[in-house]
Design a protein around this motif. Structure first.
Motif, mmCIF file in Angstrom:
data_model
loop_
_atom_site.group_PDB
_atom_site.id
_atom_site.type_symbol
_atom_site.label_atom_id
_atom_site.label_comp_id
_atom_site.label_asym_id
_atom_site.label_seq_id
_atom_site.Cartn_x
_atom_site.Cartn_y
_atom_site.Cartn_z
ATOM 1 N N ARG A 78 -6.328 -3.215 -8.586
ATOM 2 C CA ARG A 78 -6.425 -2.758 -6.854
ATOM 3 C C ARG A 78 -6.580 -4.243 -6.173
ATOM 4 N N GLU A 88 -7.322 -1.730 2.151
ATOM 5 C CA GLU A 88 -6.937 -0.584 2.904
ATOM 6 C C GLU A 88 -5.265 -0.239 2.356
ATOM 7 N N ARG A 122 -5.976 1.497 -1.679
ATOM 8 C CA ARG A 122 -7.226 2.041 -1.466
ATOM 9 C C ARG A 122 -6.885 3.677 -1.685
ATOM 10 N N HIS A 158 -8.422 4.267 -5.494
ATOM 11 C CA HIS A 158 -9.739 4.826 -5.287
ATOM 12 C C HIS A 158 -10.183 6.148 -5.682
#
Length: 513
Positions: A60, A74, A78, A82
């Motif tokens: 990530r 972002e 994300r 996520h």
């Protein structure tokens, strides 16, 4: 706004730092049978999901600069990573025996409440609450960053990392928290356990002010485990984390309920006083849970209650000392004689008050060195123990000397220059010796007990016997109760270590006036 008035350790409330799984014979047999099958199977599956999360968590932030890592992730990084880590996290808990989580209430959005405060904190399995909160950002100890998988997940979460032993790290953490919580929705919602340690859930311990420093609205979140057998909890004493994991995974399933309470909006007074804010939120959550809120905390690994800056141990070292001496066969007269040898050594001046375990065994009249070692460990982690601490704390609970006489002896021992008054540091040492626990925040007590900056024996006695806060230390903490267990020689020692005759004829007390 209502003031914070939680219960102190001088009152009788549940001890939140002990938990032991209580099982019937049938439950034990079923646990052994199911555990031998489910424990390895569930841990294997959970480990597989953890290992799948490991590289995803690292990916990530892979390739991002330090500056890019210092702002919220972002875009595709994300939503892609996520979602996957969220589902894998839920899969971990599903395999451990949490097939569903009941959610009550509505989680406030980020702008309504930048912080979710969760209690009671009872187990590492509480982290399941991160799933219904969409992996909210957390605050974690720096030591956790070096753990396999966990370190990667903390990096993935963009957690606030703090070293509890580094003042500069704590300052940086406060600055970072302030920046995030006042960002107006720029940073994700944060989740914090304000108790700071795990308990058995019978009472809420004192909330740390970290989540309340900034003065933004918070949403209280309650955790419950409505199961016939309470297997998930582990705390200071009792069931270990491994036993808790074994018992939990040995059940067919474990229930968990997450309840979101209404957002708490602080008053201006609470914004100016984080401790007041924390205390009032604690009371709201305790009322909703139907349990007491207390001033108990875990300080240096020792359960204590806070009273005007003083730390009162829930399990006094003196009580354990007396118990060890009685188990070793020392009766009331032998303990009294040992105390007299201790004070003679402390007042001699030539040898000093620090003694080794071997010297302590000789002073106490113990044939086994191991008992002396165990007593030393109750008071210090060093090889030598300050005999004044053992003498004063044991004398305070044993009933052999009046409190006034004991205080006079203590004052004399800690008035190093013999000037008839104590410095703030000397007062801290004296109260630490009386209570059997180091006292690091006695500034408030010193100010209220002293007169124009001078603390005499008379001032100290007056504060401990008449001051509305500190008289409770003398009147309740140093006043033994009548109930007790029997000694081999016909005496009894009560719950505070006080000895009295087995026929109930009163305290076995010697006055040194």
């Amino acid at each position: 706004m209502e003031k914070h008035d939680c219960h102190s350790a001088t009152q009788e409330y549940p001890h939140p730092f002990f938990h032991e799984v209580k099982m019937t014979g049938a439950q034990k047999i079923r646990g052994i049978i199911l555990g031998s099958i489910l424990f390895p199977l569930r841990l294997t599956l959970a480990s597989i999901f953890f290992l799948l999360m490991w590289p995803l968590a690292r990916l990530r932030l892979a390739g991002l600069s330090k500056e890019e890592r210092s702002v919220p992730v972002e875009g595709w990084r994300r939503w892609f990573f996520h979602s996957i880590v969220l589902y894998l996290s839920r899969a971990v808990f599903f395999t451990l025996g949490f097939p569903w989580v009941k959610v009550k209430g509505r989680r406030a959005d980020l702008k309504e409440a930048p912080v979710l405060v969760v209690a009671p904190h009872s187990t590492y399995l509480d982290m399941l609450v991160l799933c219904p909160t969409q992996l909210a950002t957390v605050v974690s100890r720096s030591e956790n960053t070096s753990l396999p998988v966990i370190g990667a997940l903390l990096e993935f979460n963009q957690s606030v990392i703090v070293s509890r032993n580094d003042p500069e790290s704590r300052k940086r953490a406060v600055t970072e928290l302030t920046e995030r919580l006042t960002s107006g929705g720029y940073w994700p919602q944060m989740l914090m356990f304000p108790e700071g340690t795990t308990t058995n859930g019978t009472a809420l311990i004192r909330f740390k002010p970290g989540a309340f420093l900034v003065g933004v609205p918070v949403q209280p979140v309650l955790l419950r485990y409505p199961n016939k057998l309470d297997t998930v909890r582990w705390t200071h004493k009792g069931t270990s984390w491994l036993e808790a994991l074994w018992h939990t995974t040995s059940q067919f399933y474990t229930n968990m309920t997450v309840e979101f309470l209404p957002v708490y909006h602080p008053s201006q007074e609470e914004k100016n006083d984080p401790n007041l804010y924390a205390g009032n939120v604690q009371k709201v959550m305790a009322k909703a849970l139907g349990i007491p809120c207390t001033d108990y905390v875990l300080e240096g690994g020792v359960p204590v209650s806070k009273l005007g800056g003083l730390s009162l141990p829930l399990e006094p070292a003196a009580r354990h000392t007396l118990s060890l001496l009685h188990k070793h066969g020392l009766g009331a007269q032998e303990v009294e004689a040992a105390l007299e040898r201790m004070i003679d050594r402390c007042q001699s001046g030539a040898q000093g008050s620090k003694v080794s375990a071997e010297e302590l065994a000789s002073i106490l009249g113990l044939s086994r060195r191991r008992t002396a070692v165990d007593i030393c460990r109750l008071y210090t982690k060093d090889k030598a123990v300050d005999l004044r601490r053992i003498y004063l704390s044991v004398s305070a609970l044993s009933g052999f000397i009046s409190f006034k006489s004991l205080l006079h002896t203590a004052f004399t021992l800690f008035d190093r220059e013999g000037r008839g008054s104590l410095s703030a540091e000397e007062l801290s040492d004296l109260m630490g010796a009386l209570l059997g626990l180091p006292q690091n925040n006695t500034a408030e007590f010193y100010t209220q007990a002293s007169n124009q900056g001078e603390l005499t024996e008379e001032h100290l006695l007056r504060a401990l016997t008449t001051h509305p806060t500190y008289q409770r230390v003398a009147n309740e903490f140093f006043q033994p109760k009548e109930e007790g267990s029997r000694l081999a020689n016909g005496k009894a020692v009560n719950n505070n270590g006080n000895m009295h005759n087995s026929n109930g004829s009163g305290h076995y007390t010697k006055k040194f006036e």
